[in-house]
Design a protein around this motif. Structure first.
Motif, PDB file in Angstrom:
ATOM      1  N   VAL A  33      -1.901  -1.126  -6.920  1.00 16.13           N
ATOM      2  CA  VAL A  33      -1.519   0.187  -7.813  1.00 16.13           C
ATOM      3  C   VAL A  33      -1.200  -0.253  -9.181  1.00 16.13           C
ATOM      4  N   LEU A  34      -0.304  -1.175  -9.422  1.00 18.39           N
ATOM      5  CA  LEU A  34       0.303  -1.597 -10.703  1.00 18.39           C
ATOM      6  C   LEU A  34      -0.772  -2.051 -11.432  1.00 18.39           C
ATOM      7  N   GLN A  35      -1.541  -2.846 -11.152  1.00 18.86           N
ATOM      8  CA  GLN A  35      -2.594  -3.304 -11.886  1.00 18.86           C
ATOM      9  C   GLN A  35      -3.757  -2.460 -12.338  1.00 18.86           C
ATOM     10  N   SER A  36      -4.207  -1.564 -11.317  1.00 20.52           N
ATOM     11  CA  SER A  36      -5.190  -0.678 -11.378  1.00 20.52           C
ATOM     12  C   SER A  36      -4.719   0.968 -11.473  1.00 20.52           C
ATOM     13  N   GLY A  37      -3.731   1.322 -11.358  1.00 14.13           N
ATOM     14  CA  GLY A  37      -3.232   2.839 -11.184  1.00 14.13           C
ATOM     15  C   GLY A  37      -3.692   3.345 -10.048  1.00 14.13           C
ATOM     16  N   SER A  38      -3.354   4.559  -9.581  1.00 13.78           N
ATOM     17  CA  SER A  38      -3.738   5.066  -8.530  1.00 13.78           C
ATOM     18  C   SER A  38      -3.590   6.663  -8.855  1.00 13.78           C
ATOM     19  N   PRO A  39      -4.729   7.520  -8.105  1.00 11.24           N
ATOM     20  CA  PRO A  39      -4.813   8.867  -8.371  1.00 11.24           C
ATOM     21  C   PRO A  39      -3.794   9.741  -7.567  1.00 11.24           C
ATOM     22  N   LEU A  40      -3.000   9.115  -6.645  1.00 14.28           N
ATOM     23  CA  LEU A  40      -2.253   9.716  -5.730  1.00 14.28           C
ATOM     24  C   LEU A  40      -0.872  10.161  -6.512  1.00 14.28           C
ATOM     25  N   ASN A  41      -0.403  11.505  -6.280  1.00 12.83           N
ATOM     26  CA  ASN A  41       0.623  11.897  -6.769  1.00 12.83           C
ATOM     27  C   ASN A  41       2.039  11.218  -6.393  1.00 12.83           C
ATOM     28  N   ARG A  42       1.877  10.681  -5.045  1.00 14.26           N
ATOM     29  CA  ARG A  42       3.056  10.023  -4.386  1.00 14.26           C
ATOM     30  C   ARG A  42       3.267   8.688  -5.103  1.00 14.26           C
ATOM     31  N   HIS A  43       2.223   8.044  -5.910  1.00 16.05           N
ATOM     32  CA  HIS A  43       2.531   6.545  -6.316  1.00 16.05           C
ATOM     33  C   HIS A  43       3.042   6.793  -7.764  1.00 16.05           C
ATOM     34  N   GLN A  44       2.962   8.049  -8.292  1.00 14.19           N
ATOM     35  CA  GLN A  44       3.285   8.289 -10.184  1.00 14.19           C
ATOM     36  C   GLN A  44       4.449   8.011 -10.322  1.00 14.19           C
ATOM     37  N   HIS A  45       5.535   8.338  -9.758  1.00  9.69           N
ATOM     38  CA  HIS A  45       7.054   8.235  -9.973  1.00  9.69           C
ATOM     39  C   HIS A  45       7.394   6.516  -9.851  1.00  9.69           C
ATOM     40  N   TRP A  46       6.669   5.941  -8.665  1.00  9.57           N
ATOM     41  CA  TRP A  46       6.906   4.723  -8.392  1.00  9.57           C
ATOM     42  C   TRP A  46       6.360   4.042  -9.497  1.00  9.57           C
ATOM     43  N   LEU A  47       5.186   4.240 -10.109  1.00  6.36           N
ATOM     44  CA  LEU A  47       4.379   3.201 -11.097  1.00  6.36           C
ATOM     45  C   LEU A  47       5.242   3.535 -12.483  1.00  6.36           C
ATOM     46  N   ARG A  48       5.671   4.484 -12.727  1.00  5.60           N
ATOM     47  CA  ARG A  48       6.267   4.740 -14.028  1.00  5.60           C
ATOM     48  C   ARG A  48       7.600   4.086 -13.898  1.00  5.60           C
ATOM     49  N   ALA A  49       8.544   3.792 -12.829  1.00  2.80           N
ATOM     50  CA  ALA A  49       9.757   3.280 -12.724  1.00  2.80           C
ATOM     51  C   ALA A  49       9.335   1.801 -12.460  1.00  2.80           C
ATOM     52  N   ALA A  50       8.448   1.386 -12.013  1.00  4.38           N
ATOM     53  CA  ALA A  50       8.106  -0.158 -11.903  1.00  4.38           C
ATOM     54  C   ALA A  50       7.779  -0.847 -13.198  1.00  4.38           C
ATOM     55  N   ARG A  51       6.928   0.157 -14.094  1.00 11.85           N
ATOM     56  CA  ARG A  51       6.460  -0.469 -15.275  1.00 11.85           C
ATOM     57  C   ARG A  51       7.814  -0.550 -16.296  1.00 11.85           C
ATOM     58  N   GLN A  52       8.716   0.604 -16.011  1.00 13.82           N
ATOM     59  CA  GLN A  52       9.855   0.403 -16.846  1.00 13.82           C
ATOM     60  C   GLN A  52      10.827  -0.746 -16.469  1.00 13.82           C
ATOM     61  N   ARG A  53      11.030  -0.901 -15.298  1.00 15.79           N
ATOM     62  CA  ARG A  53      11.821  -2.018 -14.884  1.00 15.79           C
ATOM     63  C   ARG A  53      11.052  -3.403 -15.361  1.00 15.79           C
ATOM     64  N   LEU A  54       9.812  -3.621 -14.789  1.00 16.40           N
ATOM     65  CA  LEU A  54       8.917  -4.725 -15.156  1.00 16.40           C
ATOM     66  C   LEU A  54       9.106  -4.975 -16.787  1.00 16.40           C
ATOM     67  N   GLY A  55       9.315  -4.004 -17.415  1.00 17.93           N
ATOM     68  CA  GLY A  55       8.965  -4.043 -18.890  1.00 17.93           C
ATOM     69  C   GLY A  55      10.226  -4.733 -19.582  1.00 17.93           C
ATOM     70  N   SER A  56      11.373  -4.604 -18.846  1.00 17.36           N
ATOM     71  CA  SER A  56      12.834  -4.851 -19.399  1.00 17.36           C
ATOM     72  C   SER A  56      13.517  -5.993 -18.894  1.00 17.36           C
ATOM     73  N   ALA A  57      12.795  -6.287 -17.745  1.00 13.21           N
ATOM     74  CA  ALA A  57      13.339  -7.568 -16.995  1.00 13.21           C
ATOM     75  C   ALA A  57      12.819  -8.939 -17.538  1.00 13.21           C
ATOM     76  N   PRO A  58      13.775  -9.986 -17.806  1.00 13.90           N
ATOM     77  CA  PRO A  58      13.352 -11.207 -17.979  1.00 13.90           C
ATOM     78  C   PRO A  58      12.574 -11.761 -16.889  1.00 13.90           C
TER      79      PRO A  58
END
Length: 344
Positions: A33-58
């Motif tokens: 899901v993280l690498q390719s995205g997902s069309p499902l609504n249930r994944h969108q909240h997780w996807l945004r949060a995951a990208r934000q956390r991963l973008g700021s984590a060492p």
């Protein structure tokens, strides 16, 4: 492209439904899901949060580079990353992954990379080199802590709601009713379950082994299973859109506290006080006190069987954990002496 799973009467009798989210299947499929995205609504909240956390984590970029090498956005990944028994905590699953025998590691990593040259660390990992194994463990641990553990309640709610829907079908129609009720990417054409599949057309003959159905929060589009047909058969499939509960306005951990929330999640299966303490990571005395508080709130019931006290969720407790009322179960509630059938 389809997967045709061939059942015998013995296979129907040995069809099982996995109880909880499978820690490693959810991790691997979340990487998709993280690498390719997902069309499902249930994944969108997780996807945004995951990208934000991963973008700021060492270390996150290096961890993702390592993990996406093992689990590319499409195609096969090693079966050993998803142990057959997914009932233990995440750390126990990691132990299973890292204890994979060297010949199997070599074979399955060779399948993933084929003729292309694998990175040097992959060859070292396949050879059992401790430094490479430690790097894989750390990357998996950090990824899990950063982007999966914070969403554990939502993942568990969805998987439990799916399981309860299938249990209702099992109660009314037996194993065939369960198979016929699976989400639309699968269809029951007795004695064959036909599933949309990401690989080439394939036939899987169960040969009396049965199959374990694993509902998954992160699986989407098409079910997946092991590459190796000789492994115990599993089918990992996306939870049905009709059973996904809406996000709770108040997270369970906020409502009852993180430890009691974990106690409630663990009591989706009947557990003794000592087993509950071990799984939550608290003392036996603390486990007993948490169970008593939750029992007084009507969320947990407890019975004594000889020298052991067994705890499980009440119907209200199931509703609090899953966001859905409980399915009627042929096993009924706990009573002294164990489980007894529900009154007809």
């Amino acid at each position: 492209m389809v997967l045709r799973i061939h059942f015998t009467g013995q296979d129907l009798a040995r069809t099982r439904l996995h109880r909880d989210p499978h820690p490693m299947w959810e991790l691997v499929l979340s990487l998709h899901v993280l690498q390719s995205g997902s069309p499902l609504n249930r994944h969108q909240h997780w996807l945004r949060a995951a990208r934000q956390r991963l973008g700021s984590a060492p270390h996150a970029r290096a961890d993702l580079r390592l993990l996406s090498t093992l689990v590319p956005p499409a195609g096969a990944f090693p079966d050993f990353l998803t142990p057959v028994d997914g009932t233990g905590p995440f750390e126990a699953q990691l132990d299973d992954v890292l204890s994979t025998p060297r010949p199997r590691r070599h074979a399955e990593l060779g399948q993933v990379f084929g003729a292309q040259r694998a990175p040097a660390w992959v060859a070292a990992f396949a050879d059992g080199e401790q430094g490479a194994a430690r790097a894989v463990r750390i990357a998996l641990q950090r990824y899990h802590e950063l982007v999966l553990r914070p969403h554990a309640d939502e993942i568990a709610r969805c998987v439990l709601a799916e399981r309860e829907a299938r249990v209702r079908s099992l109660c009314t129609g037996g194993a065939e009713g369960l198979l016929a009720s699976l989400p639309g990417c699968m269809r029951w054409e007795p004695p064959v379950l036909v599933a949309d599949y990401p690989g080439p057309d394939r036939d899987l003959h169960l040969r009396g082994r049965g199959i374990t159905l694993i509902p998954s929060y992160f699986c989407h589009g098409k079910p997946v299973g092991f590459v190796d047909a000789e492994l115990p058969p599993v089918l990992v499939y996306p939870v049905g859109a009709d059973v996904v509960p809406e996000r709770a306005a108040v997270e369970l951990g906020v409502l009852v506290g993180p430890t009691r929330a974990q106690v409630l999640r663990e009591l989706r299966a009947t557990r003794s006080t000592s087993e509950l303490a071990r799984r939550v990571g608290i003392s036996v005395g603390a486990a007993s006190k948490h169970a008593a508080v939750l029992r007084s709130a009507g969320l947990v019931h407890s019975v004594r069987e000889r020298n052991t006290v067994l705890h499980g969720l009440t119907g209200r407790g199931v509703t609090v954990v899953s966001g859905h009322p409980p399915a009627e179960s042929p096993l009924g509630e706990l009573h002294p002496g164990g489980l007894v059938p529900s009154a007809g």
